[in-house]
Design a protein around this motif. Structure first.
Motif, PDB file in Angstrom:
ATOM      1  N   ALA A  90      88.354  36.209  42.486  1.00 30.77           N
ATOM      2  CA  ALA A  90      87.989  36.835  43.754  1.00 30.77           C
ATOM      3  C   ALA A  90      87.544  35.767  44.747  1.00 30.77           C
ATOM      4  O   ALA A  90      86.866  34.809  44.382  1.00 30.77           O
ATOM      5  CB  ALA A  90      86.869  37.847  43.542  1.00 30.77           C
ATOM      6  N   PRO A  91      87.922  35.900  46.016  1.00 27.27           N
ATOM      7  CA  PRO A  91      87.515  34.906  47.018  1.00 27.27           C
ATOM      8  C   PRO A  91      86.037  35.042  47.355  1.00 27.27           C
ATOM      9  O   PRO A  91      85.465  36.127  47.298  1.00 27.27           O
ATOM     10  CB  PRO A  91      88.387  35.263  48.226  1.00 27.27           C
ATOM     11  CG  PRO A  91      88.635  36.736  48.082  1.00 27.27           C
ATOM     12  CD  PRO A  91      88.739  36.979  46.603  1.00 27.27           C
ATOM     13  N   THR A  92      85.411  33.924  47.719  1.00 25.26           N
ATOM     14  CA  THR A  92      84.020  33.932  48.165  1.00 25.26           C
ATOM     15  C   THR A  92      83.915  33.095  49.440  1.00 25.26           C
ATOM     16  O   THR A  92      84.840  32.337  49.788  1.00 25.26           O
ATOM     17  CB  THR A  92      83.066  33.347  47.109  1.00 25.26           C
ATOM     18  OG1 THR A  92      83.252  31.925  47.045  1.00 25.26           O
ATOM     19  CG2 THR A  92      83.302  33.966  45.741  1.00 25.26           C
ATOM     20  N   VAL A  93      82.773  33.185  50.113  1.00 24.14           N
ATOM     21  CA  VAL A  93      82.605  32.444  51.359  1.00 24.14           C
ATOM     22  C   VAL A  93      82.325  30.962  51.138  1.00 24.14           C
ATOM     23  O   VAL A  93      82.233  30.204  52.102  1.00 24.14           O
ATOM     24  CB  VAL A  93      81.479  33.058  52.225  1.00 24.14           C
ATOM     25  CG1 VAL A  93      81.858  34.428  52.722  1.00 24.14           C
ATOM     26  CG2 VAL A  93      80.156  33.085  51.469  1.00 24.14           C
ATOM     27  N   VAL A  94      82.197  30.534  49.888  1.00 23.58           N
ATOM     28  CA  VAL A  94      82.026  29.101  49.618  1.00 23.58           C
ATOM     29  C   VAL A  94      83.327  28.452  49.168  1.00 23.58           C
ATOM     30  O   VAL A  94      83.337  27.297  48.754  1.00 23.58           O
ATOM     31  CB  VAL A  94      80.922  28.854  48.568  1.00 23.58           C
ATOM     32  CG1 VAL A  94      79.571  29.268  49.104  1.00 23.58           C
ATOM     33  CG2 VAL A  94      81.235  29.546  47.250  1.00 23.58           C
TER      34      VAL A  94
ATOM     35  N   ASP B 181      93.691  37.596  54.407  1.00 24.00           N
ATOM     36  CA  ASP B 181      93.588  38.870  53.693  1.00 24.00           C
ATOM     37  C   ASP B 181      92.190  39.099  53.120  1.00 24.00           C
ATOM     38  O   ASP B 181      91.992  40.045  52.354  1.00 24.00           O
ATOM     39  CB  ASP B 181      94.612  38.927  52.558  1.00 24.00           C
ATOM     40  CG  ASP B 181      94.306  37.913  51.461  1.00 24.00           C
ATOM     41  OD1 ASP B 181      93.977  36.763  51.800  1.00 24.00           O
ATOM     42  OD2 ASP B 181      94.380  38.274  50.275  1.00 24.00           O
ATOM     43  N   VAL B 182      91.222  38.284  53.492  1.00 23.56           N
ATOM     44  CA  VAL B 182      89.877  38.395  52.905  1.00 23.56           C
ATOM     45  C   VAL B 182      88.971  39.219  53.816  1.00 23.56           C
ATOM     46  O   VAL B 182      88.822  38.924  54.996  1.00 23.56           O
ATOM     47  CB  VAL B 182      89.266  37.008  52.665  1.00 23.56           C
ATOM     48  CG1 VAL B 182      87.847  37.142  52.093  1.00 23.56           C
ATOM     49  CG2 VAL B 182      90.139  36.202  51.701  1.00 23.56           C
ATOM     50  N   LEU B 183      88.375  40.275  53.247  1.00 18.67           N
ATOM     51  CA  LEU B 183      87.377  41.061  53.952  1.00 18.67           C
ATOM     52  C   LEU B 183      86.022  40.395  53.751  1.00 18.67           C
ATOM     53  O   LEU B 183      85.668  40.059  52.620  1.00 18.67           O
ATOM     54  CB  LEU B 183      87.316  42.491  53.402  1.00 18.67           C
ATOM     55  CG  LEU B 183      88.628  43.217  53.085  1.00 18.67           C
ATOM     56  CD1 LEU B 183      88.327  44.641  52.612  1.00 18.67           C
ATOM     57  CD2 LEU B 183      89.546  43.223  54.280  1.00 18.67           C
ATOM     58  N   VAL B 184      85.282  40.200  54.814  1.00 22.17           N
ATOM     59  CA  VAL B 184      83.977  39.537  54.746  1.00 22.17           C
ATOM     60  C   VAL B 184      82.940  40.427  55.410  1.00 22.17           C
ATOM     61  O   VAL B 184      83.157  40.931  56.517  1.00 22.17           O
ATOM     62  CB  VAL B 184      83.996  38.165  55.449  1.00 22.17           C
ATOM     63  CG1 VAL B 184      82.634  37.480  55.325  1.00 22.17           C
ATOM     64  CG2 VAL B 184      85.088  37.271  54.865  1.00 22.17           C
TER      65      VAL B 184
ATOM     66  N   THR C 254      82.567  39.666  49.824  1.00 24.01           N
ATOM     67  CA  THR C 254      83.977  39.459  50.142  1.00 24.01           C
ATOM     68  C   THR C 254      84.859  40.239  49.180  1.00 24.01           C
ATOM     69  O   THR C 254      84.507  40.448  48.014  1.00 24.01           O
ATOM     70  CB  THR C 254      84.359  37.965  50.061  1.00 24.01           C
ATOM     71  OG1 THR C 254      83.902  37.417  48.813  1.00 24.01           O
ATOM     72  CG2 THR C 254      83.771  37.178  51.210  1.00 24.01           C
ATOM     73  N   TRP C 255      86.020  40.665  49.691  1.00 25.24           N
ATOM     74  CA  TRP C 255      87.040  41.354  48.897  1.00 25.24           C
ATOM     75  C   TRP C 255      88.396  40.771  49.266  1.00 25.24           C
ATOM     76  O   TRP C 255      88.632  40.388  50.410  1.00 25.24           O
ATOM     77  CB  TRP C 255      87.105  42.843  49.205  1.00 25.24           C
ATOM     78  CG  TRP C 255      85.905  43.685  48.957  1.00 25.24           C
ATOM     79  CD1 TRP C 255      85.670  44.512  47.887  1.00 25.24           C
ATOM     80  CD2 TRP C 255      84.765  43.851  49.827  1.00 25.24           C
ATOM     81  NE1 TRP C 255      84.474  45.169  48.035  1.00 25.24           N
ATOM     82  CE2 TRP C 255      83.895  44.788  49.208  1.00 25.24           C
ATOM     83  CE3 TRP C 255      84.398  43.314  51.057  1.00 25.24           C
ATOM     84  CZ2 TRP C 255      82.694  45.185  49.790  1.00 25.24           C
ATOM     85  CZ3 TRP C 255      83.207  43.687  51.640  1.00 25.24           C
ATOM     86  CH2 TRP C 255      82.360  44.618  51.001  1.00 25.24           C
TER      87      TRP C 255
ATOM     88  N   PRO D 221      83.167  43.822  45.060  1.00 26.12           N
ATOM     89  CA  PRO D 221      83.101  42.618  45.888  1.00 26.12           C
ATOM     90  C   PRO D 221      82.626  41.404  45.110  1.00 26.12           C
ATOM     91  O   PRO D 221      81.970  41.512  44.073  1.00 26.12           O
ATOM     92  CB  PRO D 221      82.077  42.997  46.961  1.00 26.12           C
ATOM     93  CG  PRO D 221      81.179  43.993  46.280  1.00 26.12           C
ATOM     94  CD  PRO D 221      82.080  44.778  45.363  1.00 26.12           C
ATOM     95  N   ALA D 222      82.972  40.236  45.639  1.00 27.05           N
ATOM     96  CA  ALA D 222      82.302  39.011  45.246  1.00 27.05           C
ATOM     97  C   ALA D 222      81.113  38.835  46.185  1.00 27.05           C
ATOM     98  O   ALA D 222      81.125  39.338  47.308  1.00 27.05           O
ATOM     99  CB  ALA D 222      83.245  37.820  45.353  1.00 27.05           C
ATOM    100  N   ALA D 223      80.078  38.140  45.735  1.00 26.51           N
ATOM    101  CA  ALA D 223      78.886  37.948  46.557  1.00 26.51           C
ATOM    102  C   ALA D 223      78.424  36.510  46.470  1.00 26.51           C
ATOM    103  O   ALA D 223      78.499  35.890  45.410  1.00 26.51           O
ATOM    104  CB  ALA D 223      77.763  38.882  46.108  1.00 26.51           C
TER     105      ALA D 223
END
Length: 339
Positions: free
Chosen positions: A20-24, A31-34, A43-44, A53-55
């Motif tokens: 899963a993508p994260t903000v780091v 395509d990333v929801l933040v 993020t999703w 979500p990832a957090a």
């Protein structure tokens, strides 16, 4: 139920399902929801269908007010500063409706930035007022979670009338009017990097940008046109006007585009080597970074397919309450015949 891995990095707590993508992670994909939340960010991945979500958390005390609701008590206990530890844990929201609303809020905010409105591709734009009203409603429903910029909706500008796909047909292709006696040496069309322009400026199609290299009166020139986005305002301040970077293997030129009806246009003396063709890079200075993802065009195509499927959905939901259409999407689907 989903398994999330908890780890610490540079003073941050990171919770993420596999891949899963994260903000780091660096620059977020289109395509990333933040979503900015109390104590961090969620993020999703939209294209993967990720719902848990990832957090990334920088204030665990604030985040503990909602962690249990979104991830469940097992994860909340694991994140306790005194007794928690890294590892894999089962995430099962204690308040599944709240978790679903958080995804919808993240998606609505994603749509406000990345929705690929295109007259050329027949993707209707979203009504800004409807979208902002729903963002405000979802923000209230997620008041346990949201914080910072995502706790209040942004102001939006008034929209103008829609165009039709046939009105843009010539603009999209190579059928440009050339002066008598001029020789067309090369021409082409392409898309543009969505990171490099603000939302609602250019048509999101891969055919939105067209160019031609012409020889006339002893001079070689290159002409560039880019289709404006549907509902795009015509009175933008100068610092938001796009520019065209025109490149060949041997040389480069950079020129401003000027609004001309439903197009942005530029013309310049061609850089050396343009007779064999050029690449055109559209951008607004100060917006994004010039580091396009290797699979950017493919990802943009997948996003177009996803939103087209949503707009053509027979009913308002896919069977997943979190994934039901936004009011702005329902309105856009109803306006499809005008597009």
């Amino acid at each position: 139920m989903t398994t999330v891995r908890i780890r610490r990095r540079d003073g941050l707590w990171i919770l993420a399902p596999d891949d899963a993508p994260t903000v780091v992670d660096g620059a977020a994909g289109v395509d990333v929801l933040v979503l900015e939340v109390a104590g961090g960010h969620l993020t999703w991945s939209l294209l993967s269908g990720q719902t848990t979500p990832a957090a990334v958390l920088d204030d665990l005390d604030l985040a503990q007010e909602w962690i249990w609701a979104v991830y469940g008590p097992e994860v909340a206990i694991a994140l306790d500063e005194t007794s928690g530890s890294e590892g894999e844990y089962t995430a099962e929201p204690a308040l599944p409706d709240l978790a679903a609303h958080a995804w919808r809020l993240g998606y609505a905010r994603w749509a406000a930035r990345w929705w690929p409105a295109s007259t050329l591709d027949g993707i209707a734009p979203l009504d800004e007022d409807l979208l902002e009203d729903e963002i405000a409603t979802l923000s209230e429903e997620c008041d346990l979670i949201v914080d910072g910029a995502d706790a209040t909706p942004e102001e939006r500008t008034a929209a103008r009338a829609l165009g039709r796909a046939e009105d843009y047909a010539l603009a999209a292709g190579p059928a440009t009017i050339v002066a008598p006696g001029a020789l067309v040496l090369a021409r082409g069309s392409a898309g543009w990097d969505w990171h490099r322009c603000p939302p609602g400026l250019l048509d999101a199609s891969e055919r939105a940008v067209s160019w031609e290299v012409v020889r006339a009166a002893g001079t070689t020139i290159v002409r560039v046109s880019a289709v404006a986005a549907p509902l795009s305002p015509t009175d933008l301040p100068a610092h938001l006007h796009p520019r065209a970077g025109i490149r060949t293997p041997a040389d480069a030129a950079d020129v401003p585009l000027i609004r001309d009806g439903e197009l942005w246009r530029a013309e310049s003396t061609a850089p050396a080597g343009a007779e064999a063709g050029v690449t055109v890079h559209i951008y607004v200075p100060g917006v994004g970074v010039d580091e396009q993802e290797p699979d950017a065009a493919t990802r943009r195509a997948r996003i177009r397919d996803l939103v087209t499927t949503r707009l053509h959905r027979a009913d308002e939901a896919s069977g997943n309450s979190a994934d039901s259409l936004l009011l702005a999407e329902i309105a856009a689907a109803a306006s499809d015949s005008d597009f």
